[in-house]
Design a protein around this motif. Structure first.
Motif, mmCIF file in Angstrom:
data_model
loop_
_atom_site.group_PDB
_atom_site.id
_atom_site.type_symbol
_atom_site.label_atom_id
_atom_site.label_comp_id
_atom_site.label_asym_id
_atom_site.label_seq_id
_atom_site.Cartn_x
_atom_site.Cartn_y
_atom_site.Cartn_z
ATOM 1 N N UNK A 48 0.828 -1.204 0.000
ATOM 2 C CA UNK A 48 0.000 0.000 0.000
ATOM 3 C C UNK A 48 0.862 1.253 0.000
ATOM 4 N N UNK A 49 1.954 1.228 0.764
ATOM 5 C CA UNK A 49 2.835 2.394 0.831
ATOM 6 C C UNK A 49 3.500 2.687 -0.512
ATOM 7 N N UNK A 50 3.776 1.657 -1.294
ATOM 8 C CA UNK A 50 4.363 1.871 -2.617
ATOM 9 C C UNK A 50 3.388 2.625 -3.517
ATOM 10 N N UNK A 51 2.106 2.300 -3.427
ATOM 11 C CA UNK A 51 1.092 3.020 -4.200
ATOM 12 C C UNK A 51 0.989 4.465 -3.728
ATOM 13 N N UNK A 52 1.026 4.657 -2.403
ATOM 14 C CA UNK A 52 0.953 6.012 -1.845
ATOM 15 C C UNK A 52 2.188 6.824 -2.246
ATOM 16 N N UNK A 53 3.330 6.154 -2.302
ATOM 17 C CA UNK A 53 4.581 6.840 -2.663
ATOM 18 C C UNK A 53 4.460 7.515 -4.020
ATOM 19 N N UNK A 54 3.871 6.814 -4.971
ATOM 20 C CA UNK A 54 3.724 7.362 -6.319
ATOM 21 C C UNK A 54 2.839 8.598 -6.318
ATOM 22 N N UNK A 55 1.757 8.553 -5.536
ATOM 23 C CA UNK A 55 0.852 9.710 -5.451
ATOM 24 C C UNK A 55 1.576 10.933 -4.889
ATOM 25 N N UNK A 56 2.385 10.717 -3.856
ATOM 26 C CA UNK A 56 3.095 11.825 -3.209
ATOM 27 C C UNK A 56 4.165 12.394 -4.128
ATOM 28 N N UNK A 57 4.891 11.517 -4.795
ATOM 29 C CA UNK A 57 5.941 11.977 -5.710
ATOM 30 C C UNK A 57 5.359 12.793 -6.862
ATOM 31 N N UNK A 58 4.172 12.403 -7.347
ATOM 32 C CA UNK A 58 3.520 13.152 -8.421
ATOM 33 C C UNK A 58 3.224 14.590 -8.014
ATOM 34 N N UNK A 59 3.028 14.800 -6.695
ATOM 35 C CA UNK A 59 2.707 16.137 -6.188
ATOM 36 C C UNK A 59 3.937 16.877 -5.686
ATOM 37 N N UNK A 60 5.116 16.318 -5.890
ATOM 38 C CA UNK A 60 6.343 16.989 -5.478
ATOM 39 C C UNK A 60 6.746 16.741 -4.045
ATOM 40 N N UNK A 61 6.061 15.818 -3.356
ATOM 41 C CA UNK A 61 6.422 15.499 -1.981
ATOM 42 C C UNK A 61 7.525 14.463 -1.899
ATOM 43 N N UNK A 62 8.031 14.255 -0.689
ATOM 44 C CA UNK A 62 9.095 13.277 -0.456
ATOM 45 C C UNK A 62 8.523 12.163 0.423
ATOM 46 N N UNK A 63 8.179 11.018 -0.162
ATOM 47 C CA UNK A 63 7.631 9.920 0.637
ATOM 48 C C UNK A 63 8.730 9.113 1.324
ATOM 49 N N UNK A 64 8.462 8.698 2.553
ATOM 50 C CA UNK A 64 9.386 7.845 3.300
ATOM 51 C C UNK A 64 8.583 6.650 3.793
ATOM 52 N N UNK A 65 8.960 5.453 3.386
ATOM 53 C CA UNK A 65 8.205 4.251 3.752
ATOM 54 C C UNK A 65 8.754 3.666 5.045
ATOM 55 N N UNK A 66 7.885 3.625 6.055
ATOM 56 C CA UNK A 66 8.250 3.082 7.371
ATOM 57 C C UNK A 66 7.074 2.263 7.887
ATOM 58 N N UNK A 67 6.851 1.065 7.332
ATOM 59 C CA UNK A 67 5.643 0.303 7.659
ATOM 60 C C UNK A 67 5.560 -0.092 9.127
ATOM 61 N N UNK A 68 4.383 0.141 9.689
ATOM 62 C CA UNK A 68 4.097 -0.267 11.050
ATOM 63 C C UNK A 68 3.281 -1.553 11.097
ATOM 64 N N UNK A 69 2.818 -2.004 9.921
ATOM 65 C CA UNK A 69 2.042 -3.233 9.853
ATOM 66 C C UNK A 69 2.513 -4.075 8.674
ATOM 67 N N UNK A 70 2.232 -5.373 8.763
ATOM 68 C CA UNK A 70 2.502 -6.302 7.684
ATOM 69 C C UNK A 70 1.244 -7.147 7.487
ATOM 70 N N UNK A 71 0.787 -7.256 6.238
ATOM 71 C CA UNK A 71 -0.457 -7.950 5.951
ATOM 72 C C UNK A 71 -0.168 -9.266 5.243
ATOM 73 N N UNK A 72 -0.861 -10.326 5.663
ATOM 74 C CA UNK A 72 -0.725 -11.625 5.018
ATOM 75 C C UNK A 72 -1.973 -12.461 5.221
ATOM 76 N N UNK A 73 -2.075 -13.546 4.501
ATOM 77 C CA UNK A 73 -3.242 -14.420 4.600
ATOM 78 C C UNK A 73 -3.310 -15.083 5.973
ATOM 79 N N UNK A 74 -4.526 -15.210 6.494
ATOM 80 C CA UNK A 74 -4.731 -15.951 7.735
ATOM 81 C C UNK A 74 -4.678 -17.451 7.452
ATOM 82 N N UNK A 75 -4.406 -18.221 8.476
ATOM 83 C CA UNK A 75 -4.357 -19.680 8.349
ATOM 84 C C UNK A 75 -5.792 -20.200 8.441
#
Length: 254
Positions: free
Chosen positions: A17-44
């Protein structure tokens, strides 16, 4: 046109998700920094005979996130039951959730007007009837399922994805210290952010004084942030990254 003019924005969602957000921010001239606080995966979880019966009996399926959509559809597909979904009514909390469902080829029959679980509760009786299936993550607060059961509707929850703690990278605190804005998209991310930075009194002071601003995606996340005695400086009226970017630009007068 919205511009972020070199504003440094920390993204705390999962990496994808952060990679998608990064592109949006860069398009607007911002500086994105990815620091994930969560990790998503399939449940068992697998669809056994009991779950097959629950899916067959459900009149409605309610989704509150793109993750719920993706992992639920993957689970049902692997069980060879995808055709059954065409006979169900589908509710989506939020435009992005609805878009994810449409991308999976599913028709959305109801979207609450305010993009939130609380809006769903207040508006529910007019739109949704019958047994309900609710795909969720392992950290779901269960507000919708609880409400439906209290109203006499049979609601079965399936945990289809897990929200876990990612490996913390070196220099993570520096990312936060150097930020103009820190974005938070869920109560779990808010809690993990606080647990990560709470010992850094200077950073906490900068947040409380507004030198570093906290941007929250919506009321539920904002409530969790305030429970930790932290302020919410930015909260968009529509709970999407695009709306958050607009609100950040307006707040910082970029």
């Amino acid at each position: 046109m919205t511009s972020l003019k070199g504003i440094r924005i920390v993204l705390t969602r999962d990496v994808e998700s952060s990679e998608q957000d990064r592109l949006l921010i860069e398009e607007k001239g911002g500086i994105p920094v990815i620091a994930p606080m969560i990790k998503i995966g399939a449940a068992d979880v697998q669809i056994d005979e009991q779950k097959k019966s629950q899916l067959e009996q459900a009149d409605w399926i309610i989704f509150t996130s793109k993750n719920g959509v993706y992992y639920f559809c993957k689970l049902v597909e692997e069980a060879g039951m995808a055709d059954l979904l065409t006979r169900k009514k589908i509710a989506a909390v939020g435009r992005k959730t609805a878009e994810a469902l449409e991308n999976e080829g599913m028709q959305v029959h109801y979207i609450p007007p305010l993009y939130s679980a609380s809006s769903f509760r207040s508006d529910f009786k007019e739109h949704v009837q019958g047994p309900v299936l609710f795909p969720q993550g392992n950290l779901s607060r269960g507000e919708i399922a609880k409400f439906l059961n209290e109203q006499g509707h049979k609601c079965i929850s399936w945990t289809v994805y897990e929200n876990t703690i990612p490996e913390i990278s070196d220099g993570l605190l520096d990312y936060f210290r150097d930020a103009d804005v820190i974005t938070l998209f869920s109560p779990s991310a808010a809690v993990r952010f606080y647990e990560t930075v709470k010992a850094d009194h200077q950073l906490i002071s900068s947040v409380r004084q507004g030198r570093i601003k906290i941007a929250s995606i919506g009321p539920t996340t904002s409530e969790a942030i305030r429970e930790m005695s932290l302020p919410v400086h930015i909260e968009p009226s529509e709970y999407t990254m695009e709306a958050m970017i607009e609100e950040i630009a307006m707040t910082l007068k970029c």
